[in-house]
Write a protein that holds these residues in place. Structure first.
Motif, PDB file in Angstrom:
ATOM      1  N   ALA A 174       8.204  26.106 -18.653  1.00 32.56           N
ATOM      2  CA  ALA A 174       8.624  27.369 -17.642  1.00 32.56           C
ATOM      3  C   ALA A 174       9.666  26.799 -16.450  1.00 32.56           C
ATOM      4  O   ALA A 174      10.350  27.644 -16.137  1.00 32.56           O
ATOM      5  CB  ALA A 174       7.350  27.712 -16.798  1.00 32.56           C
ATOM      6  N   GLU A 175       9.393  25.664 -16.052  1.00 40.54           N
ATOM      7  CA  GLU A 175      10.464  25.059 -15.020  1.00 40.54           C
ATOM      8  C   GLU A 175      11.657  24.826 -15.561  1.00 40.54           C
ATOM      9  O   GLU A 175      12.695  25.078 -15.168  1.00 40.54           O
ATOM     10  CB  GLU A 175       9.971  23.617 -14.607  1.00 40.54           C
ATOM     11  CG  GLU A 175       8.655  23.828 -13.629  1.00 40.54           C
ATOM     12  CD  GLU A 175       7.361  23.411 -14.668  1.00 40.54           C
ATOM     13  OE1 GLU A 175       6.391  22.824 -14.046  1.00 40.54           O
ATOM     14  OE2 GLU A 175       7.380  23.814 -15.735  1.00 40.54           O
ATOM     15  N   LEU A 178      13.119  28.111 -15.721  1.00 39.24           N
ATOM     16  CA  LEU A 178      13.641  28.640 -14.262  1.00 39.24           C
ATOM     17  C   LEU A 178      15.082  27.932 -13.999  1.00 39.24           C
ATOM     18  O   LEU A 178      15.884  28.256 -13.367  1.00 39.24           O
ATOM     19  CB  LEU A 178      12.416  28.305 -13.249  1.00 39.24           C
ATOM     20  CG  LEU A 178      12.925  28.247 -11.842  1.00 39.24           C
ATOM     21  CD1 LEU A 178      13.055  29.758 -11.449  1.00 39.24           C
ATOM     22  CD2 LEU A 178      11.752  27.827 -10.913  1.00 39.24           C
ATOM     23  N   HIS A 277       3.951  28.714 -10.975  1.00 42.79           N
ATOM     24  CA  HIS A 277       5.116  28.192 -10.174  1.00 42.79           C
ATOM     25  C   HIS A 277       6.169  28.942 -10.158  1.00 42.79           C
ATOM     26  O   HIS A 277       6.877  29.599  -9.508  1.00 42.79           O
ATOM     27  CB  HIS A 277       5.263  26.782 -10.565  1.00 42.79           C
ATOM     28  CG  HIS A 277       6.540  26.378  -9.609  1.00 42.79           C
ATOM     29  ND1 HIS A 277       6.478  26.132  -8.340  1.00 42.79           N
ATOM     30  CD2 HIS A 277       8.094  25.976  -9.909  1.00 42.79           C
ATOM     31  CE1 HIS A 277       7.626  25.802  -7.713  1.00 42.79           C
ATOM     32  NE2 HIS A 277       8.341  25.455  -8.762  1.00 42.79           N
ATOM     33  N   VAL A 278       6.687  29.304 -11.627  1.00 46.20           N
ATOM     34  CA  VAL A 278       7.803  30.240 -11.821  1.00 46.20           C
ATOM     35  C   VAL A 278       7.655  31.496 -11.388  1.00 46.20           C
ATOM     36  O   VAL A 278       8.420  32.086 -10.865  1.00 46.20           O
ATOM     37  CB  VAL A 278       8.227  30.274 -13.293  1.00 46.20           C
ATOM     38  CG1 VAL A 278       9.424  31.050 -13.530  1.00 46.20           C
ATOM     39  CG2 VAL A 278       8.842  28.589 -13.773  1.00 46.20           C
ATOM     40  N   GLN A 281       8.173  32.363  -7.729  1.00 46.31           N
ATOM     41  CA  GLN A 281       9.601  32.035  -7.097  1.00 46.31           C
ATOM     42  C   GLN A 281      10.292  33.485  -7.195  1.00 46.31           C
ATOM     43  O   GLN A 281      11.377  33.505  -6.303  1.00 46.31           O
ATOM     44  CB  GLN A 281      10.464  31.201  -8.081  1.00 46.31           C
ATOM     45  CG  GLN A 281       9.745  29.496  -8.285  1.00 46.31           C
ATOM     46  CD  GLN A 281       9.485  28.974  -6.778  1.00 46.31           C
ATOM     47  OE1 GLN A 281      10.367  28.770  -6.206  1.00 46.31           O
ATOM     48  NE2 GLN A 281       8.126  28.579  -6.947  1.00 46.31           N
ATOM     49  N   ARG A 283      11.961  34.872  -9.050  1.00 43.08           N
ATOM     50  CA  ARG A 283      13.297  34.815  -9.669  1.00 43.08           C
ATOM     51  C   ARG A 283      13.217  36.004 -10.941  1.00 43.08           C
ATOM     52  O   ARG A 283      12.469  36.441 -11.525  1.00 43.08           O
ATOM     53  CB  ARG A 283      13.581  33.382 -10.051  1.00 43.08           C
ATOM     54  CG  ARG A 283      13.710  32.662  -8.819  1.00 43.08           C
ATOM     55  CD  ARG A 283      15.082  32.592  -8.233  1.00 43.08           C
ATOM     56  NE  ARG A 283      15.480  31.780  -7.039  1.00 43.08           N
ATOM     57  CZ  ARG A 283      16.639  31.679  -6.484  1.00 43.08           C
ATOM     58  NH1 ARG A 283      17.428  32.029  -6.804  1.00 43.08           N
ATOM     59  NH2 ARG A 283      16.583  30.535  -5.467  1.00 43.08           N
ATOM     60  N   VAL A 285      13.487  36.170 -14.211  1.00 40.62           N
ATOM     61  CA  VAL A 285      13.057  35.613 -15.423  1.00 40.62           C
ATOM     62  C   VAL A 285      12.237  36.386 -16.261  1.00 40.62           C
ATOM     63  O   VAL A 285      11.226  36.946 -15.608  1.00 40.62           O
ATOM     64  CB  VAL A 285      12.526  33.983 -15.144  1.00 40.62           C
ATOM     65  CG1 VAL A 285      13.618  33.149 -14.602  1.00 40.62           C
ATOM     66  CG2 VAL A 285      11.351  33.962 -14.529  1.00 40.62           C
ATOM     67  N   PRO A 363      10.454  38.510 -11.706  1.00 42.63           N
ATOM     68  CA  PRO A 363       9.898  37.696 -12.791  1.00 42.63           C
ATOM     69  C   PRO A 363       9.124  38.858 -13.598  1.00 42.63           C
ATOM     70  O   PRO A 363       8.241  39.578 -12.971  1.00 42.63           O
ATOM     71  CB  PRO A 363       8.761  36.696 -12.137  1.00 42.63           C
ATOM     72  CG  PRO A 363       8.553  37.236 -10.699  1.00 42.63           C
ATOM     73  CD  PRO A 363       9.990  38.238 -10.335  1.00 42.63           C
TER      74      PRO A 363
END
Length: 480
Positions: A174-175, A178, A277-278, A281, A283, A285, A363
């Protein structure tokens, strides 16, 4: 493929075609070409073919037969088929399942298990988003058949462009995905800054058109690619640093589609901390979870997605707790697009969810029910078993779209009907549930009663969410 009728000149005698039965395609024909040598004999297409003979119910438009007599003529047919033009993506109707079939797949011949439930989602992903796809793939089944070198299934089109794919570990995929998005944002911003600085050299009208371009529909992407091609022509031959840098970054002026892909072992268990965590954020994704409800690639061990009453490695006497509701955990953020889909239950809902997720500017999380050889039944029944999972209420279909709150609407939409099958009718068609009845019938019955109660309660919660008005949901903090 669809094509003008005159394109059939020179076709082999056994090449088949039919008229396109849709508005706007006069004198056009289409062909559904099978690559017979690559057929694994899984039977999924036959079992799901809706065209059944009115005189012989065992005969469909597609039948399983001995393929040896077909190999030679079909080689000729495939060779001719590949000379036909690929349909223009800008003229294809993305809004329905029939239209999407005319989009060229960029994922094919994966080498996954015959009848795999994961690969249809990836094929559809490649058709919808094509060469804009940038995929971060967690280790697991999808990374093995997705990166099965030297003949991996991800492919480029005739123009040489195709999806960008890479694999990362269970614990950090996942990171990793990201990181794709953060890098793309930086490089896109650098390209836009350089274009503004060089606007006078490349043409103010062209620069303004590129910078202001709306990029949502396929025709808009095609127009933006044409503008970027014109920009590259104007920059060709220049040796100054600014022009060279803009030339190198010009592809980032076409919006990319970032997808983080993996199985439930990654998403629910080993990589869950990174996934959460993602999502936190905010973002842009997209996360696609190919949910087989076990660690399929390593032999069928139980994961947090394994359902109550099912047997798996490390849960051989039946799982005693319900599966994690990852969808509800993501919905709790309020600004995450969330959908639960099953292609075998409702292909149109799957298509709509993928398109909405990709268009959503934050997200998104898609949980895709994927039948698996570890479930223990003939996978030619896979799509029908997906439909039973939904009909029993075990796998309800829904979409949570935060953008609906702008109009005061309920962001949660329950797309499947109330349960009309018992969990038992769904579960006992699979060995992972049925095996416990051989060892301990009383325990199996007890766990299945608990499973039914858990399904009933969870569906009640979803119905309550779907019945609310838009004001009874948390605000979208990203828009506040």
């Amino acid at each position: 493929k669809s094509y003008p009728g005159e394109a059939l000149a020179g076709a082999p005698p056994s090449f088949r075609s039919a008229p396109v039965n849709a508005r706007g395609f006069p004198a056009s024909r289409f062909t559904l070409q099978f690559y017979v040598e690559d057929c694994t004999g899984c039977g999924l297409c036959v079992d799901n073919c809706p065209a059944i003979s009115p005189t012989d119910p065992k005969h469909r438009a597609i039948d399983l037969v001995d393929k040896r007599p077909l190999i030679a003529p079909e080689r000729e047919n495939v060779a001719f088929f590949e000379t036909l033009p690929v349909p223009d993506r800008a003229r294809v109707n993305f809004a329905n399942v029939r239209g999407v079939q005319f989009l060229e797949p960029r994922f094919e011949f994966s080498g996954a298990c015959a009848g795999c439930g994961e690969t249809p989602y990836l094929k559809l992903l490649s058709q919808l988003f094509g060469d804009r796809l940038q995929i971060a793939n967690a280790t697991g089944c999808s990374s093995i058949y997705g990166g099965n070198l030297p003949a991996h299934p991800w492919r480029a089109g005739a123009d040489g462009r195709g999806p960008a794919w890479n694999n990362s570990l269970f614990e950090d995929n996942a990171e990793f995905g990201l990181g794709y998005r953060l890098a793309i944002e930086q490089q896109t911003e650098a390209a836009r800054t350089l274009l503004k600085a060089l606007a006078g050299d490349v043409g103010d009208d062209l620069a303004t058109a590129i910078l202001a371009a709306r990029q949502v529909t396929e025709s808009e992407f095609a127009a933006q690619r044409a503008r970027v091609a014109a920009l590259r022509e104007k920059l060709a031959g220049r040796s100054d640093d600014a022009a060279a840098n803009l030339l190198a970054l010009s592809d980032f002026l076409v919006r990319r589609s970032v997808w983080i892909v993996g199985g439930d072992g990654w998403a629910y268990d080993i990589g869950y901390g990174g996934l959460d965590h993602v999502l936190a954020q905010d973002r842009d994704v997209n996360i696609l979870v190919l949910d087989t409800e076990v660690y399929s690639n390593t032999g069928g061990q139980a994961s947090k997605a394994t359902p109550l009453a099912a047997s798996a490695k490390f849960a051989s006497s039946g799982k005693t707790v319900p599966r994690k509701d990852l969808a509800m955990q993501a919905i709790a953020y309020g600004y995450v697009y969330v959908a639960q889909v099953a292609m075998g239950a409702n292909a149109e809902q799957t298509l709509v969810a993928l398109r909405e997720a990709e268009a959503y500017p934050g997200p998104s999380l898609i949980l895709a029910y994927s039948h698996c050889i570890a479930h223990g039944y003939d996978l030619r029944q896979g799509m029908k078993q997906q439909a039973r999972a939904t009909a029993s209420g075990y796998w309800p279909l829904f979409r949570y779209d935060p953008t609906l709150r702008r109009s005061g609407a309920n962001p949660f939409r329950l797309d499947s009907q109330r349960p009309r099958l018992s969990v038992e009718d769904f579960a006992y068609r699979e060995l992972r549930y049925k095996v416990l009845t051989q060892a301990d019938r009383e325990r199996a019955a007890h766990l299945l009663r608990q499973a039914q109660a858990a399904v009933d309660e969870r569906y009640r919660i979803y119905e309550d969410l779907a019945a609310r008005d838009g004001s009874r949901f948390q605000p979208n903090w990203a828009e506040a």
